[in-house]
Design an enzyme around this catalytic site. Structure first.
Site, PDB file in Angstrom:
ATOM      1  NE  ARG A  54     -32.227  -8.677 -30.381  1.00  0.00           N
ATOM      2  CZ  ARG A  54     -32.918  -7.797 -31.082  1.00  0.00           C
ATOM      3  NH1 ARG A  54     -32.377  -6.644 -31.417  1.00  0.00           N
ATOM      4  NH2 ARG A  54     -34.151  -8.044 -31.466  1.00  0.00           N
ATOM      5  CE1 TYR A  67     -21.076 -12.343  -7.060  1.00  0.00           C
ATOM      6  CE2 TYR A  67     -22.904 -12.395  -8.590  1.00  0.00           C
ATOM      7  CZ  TYR A  67     -21.775 -11.782  -8.101  1.00  0.00           C
ATOM      8  OH  TYR A  67     -21.350 -10.593  -8.634  1.00  0.00           O
ATOM      9  CG  ASP A 123     -24.111 -19.904  -9.571  1.00  0.00           C
ATOM     10  OD1 ASP A 123     -23.218 -20.453 -10.236  1.00  0.00           O
ATOM     11  OD2 ASP A 123     -24.089 -18.697  -9.258  1.00  0.00           O
ATOM     12  CE  LYS A 180     -17.223 -15.184 -11.574  1.00  0.00           C
ATOM     13  NZ  LYS A 180     -16.912 -13.776 -11.559  1.00  0.00           N
TER      14      LYS A 180
HETATM   15  N1  PLP Z   1     -22.327 -16.863  -9.784  1.00  0.00           N
HETATM   16  C1  PLP Z   1     -21.207 -16.855  -9.056  1.00  0.00           C
HETATM   17  C2  PLP Z   1     -20.951 -17.976  -8.089  1.00  0.00           C
HETATM   18  C3  PLP Z   1     -20.291 -15.797  -9.183  1.00  0.00           C
HETATM   19  O1  PLP Z   1     -19.181 -15.797  -8.436  1.00  0.00           O
HETATM   20  C4  PLP Z   1     -20.568 -14.751 -10.114  1.00  0.00           C
HETATM   21  C5  PLP Z   1     -19.648 -13.607 -10.271  1.00  0.00           C
HETATM   22  O2  PLP Z   1     -18.794 -13.348  -9.467  1.00  0.00           O
HETATM   23  C6  PLP Z   1     -21.756 -14.806 -10.848  1.00  0.00           C
HETATM   24  C7  PLP Z   1     -22.604 -15.876 -10.672  1.00  0.00           C
HETATM   25  C8  PLP Z   1     -22.090 -13.727 -11.837  1.00  0.00           C
HETATM   26  O3  PLP Z   1     -21.389 -13.946 -13.023  1.00  0.00           O
HETATM   27  P1  PLP Z   1     -20.840 -12.787 -13.989  1.00  0.00           P
HETATM   28  O4  PLP Z   1     -19.865 -11.958 -13.213  1.00  0.00           O
HETATM   29  O5  PLP Z   1     -20.230 -13.545 -15.130  1.00  0.00           O
HETATM   30  O6  PLP Z   1     -22.032 -11.978 -14.423  1.00  0.00           O
END
Ligand code: PLP
Length: 387
Positions: free
Chosen positions: A62, A114, A185, A210
């Site tokens: 962990r 997001y 992000d 992604k």
């Molecule tokens: N940031 C962006 C731009 C996203 O599109 C997403 C998910 O769609 C996330 C963060 C969250 O990531 P995860 O789905 O891997 O938890």
């Protein structure tokens, strides 16, 4: 001590291009070892009676593990950062960064990042006494005002789903002047096209799910930072919460990341072609893609993104939700599905998600690596069929 021959020294990532860094994937085998790292599924590690953590870094899965160190190192090297941490989801990577905002202060974030992260901040961080201040991050005067009394700034560029572009250099200067740490992000941009640490970001976050993993077959997240104290806090948070990735997903993510640069180059060039053609299509009212010269953030994106504007774009069809759904239903090559960054091209109407800020006719495209003309003909046919 394992008694095994030591691996070769890691190549100096800062002297190499992104393709080389990702192909080597944070792993150097010893002579006689496989060049693909073994998939590590152990939850615990054999140690002597009196373990010295400086000699044996791995104790319990962990905390640290050879399962996820190669992908952590790969992402850190691609972002040009000292410390990388992998998590079991992009959300799990973002959450401890949001908790860097202290009670009695403000967490500033864009309204159109997001939506899962914005909703988390509003529903889980705000009740702990943090004021969540939404700001238009393209309006630097508004950002400057919003930073007063803030203890953390969250940004995203280009944004999901409107592809708005934030000026990372200007944000870096504002945050430095106000003493506010900030995180970006970088999921849409990828570490191939944009490295926010260069502009002074305290941390960079990825949904590895992604582009980095790239094959729609796992969920994972990552944070990269140069701040050792922050790295320590995030690692402790991950260890306490058990939000580390698993061995199989980590192995897949590292393998996927080996082709990240070449995938992103193809996706970026197809996205620009599709955005340009959509702009001229009579059934399309507006296209959002920072690679288009008419996009309000084009110049800034050209300054801070290297070699392209990414594989994501959005557009509005004439009409409303029904017309947009009809286009999506008529596609055969584009897959109606959420998520992004994979080898397959995905299409969706973002307003179908509760909490998302998107007009009813907005269609988001995640451009994959299929043949450009197959993608274009499918979309063109669907637009005609629905129109
Ligand atoms: N940031 C962006 C731009 C996203 O599109 C997403 C998910 O769609 C996330 C963060 C969250 O990531 P995860 O789905 O891997 O938890």
């Amino acid at each position: 001590m394992t008694g095994k021959p030591a691996g070769r020294e890691h190549l100096p990532a800062n002297e190499l291009g992104a393709s080389t860094v990702s192909v080597r994937g944070g792993f150097e085998p010893a002579v006689g070892e496989g060049i693909s790292p073994p998939m590590q599924l152990s939850s615990t590690f054999h140690h002597p009676i009196d373990p010295d953590p400086n000699v044996l870094p791995f104790s319990y899965g962990r905390d640290r593990s050879p399962a996820f160190e190669p992908i952590e190192r790969t992402i850190a090297d691609l972002e040009g950062g000292r410390f990388g941490l992998a998590f079991n989801a992009g959300m799990s990577a973002a959450i401890p960064l949001l908790f860097e905002a202290k009670p009695g202060t403000a967490l500033v974030m864009p309204a159109d990042c997001y939506f899962g992260i914005r909703v988390y901040a509003e529903t889980e961080v705000a009740p702990r006494g943090v004021e969540v201040r939404l700001v238009d991050q393209t309006d630097l005067a508004a950002v400057e005002r919003a930073l007063d009394g803030a203890s953390f700034f969250w940004t995203e560029t280009p944004t999901n789903p409107y592809l708005a572009v934030a000026d990372l250099e200007a944000i870096g200067k504002l945050c430095a002047a106000k003493g506010v740490p900030w995180a970006t992000d970088n999921t849409f941009a990828t570490p191939i096209l944009q490295n926010p640490l260069e502009w002074g970001a305290t941390a960079v976050m990825h949904s590895v799910t992604k582009y980095i993993a790239g094959h729609s077959d796992l969920v994972m997240g990552a944070v990269v930072t140069n701040d050792e104290a922050l790295f320590g806090r995030l690692r402790a948070y991950r260890g306490k919460n058990g939000t580390q990735p698993d061995g199989f997903g980590s192995w897949l993510a590292r393998r996927g990341a080996q082709t990240l640069a070449i995938r992103v180059r193809q996706q970026t060039s197809s996205a620009l072609a599709i955005a340009t053609r959509l702009q001229a299509h009579p059934h399309v009212t507006r296209v959002y893609y920072p690679g288009l010269p008419g996009h309000p953030g084009h110049e800034i994106a050209a300054k801070q993104m290297k070699g392209g504007f990414g594989g994501m774009l959005s557009f509005e069809v004439k009409g409303g939700a029904a017309e947009a759904e009809a286009v999506i239903a008529a596609c055969r090559v584009w897959m109606p599905a959420t998520s992004l960054g994979s080898v397959e091209s995905l299409i969706e109407r973002r307003a179908r998600w509760t909490g998302e800020v998107a007009g009813p006719a907005l269609i988001r495209l995640s451009v994959g690596i299929e043949d450009l003309e197959d993608l274009w003909h499918d979309l063109e046919r669907a637009l005609l069929a629905a129109g």
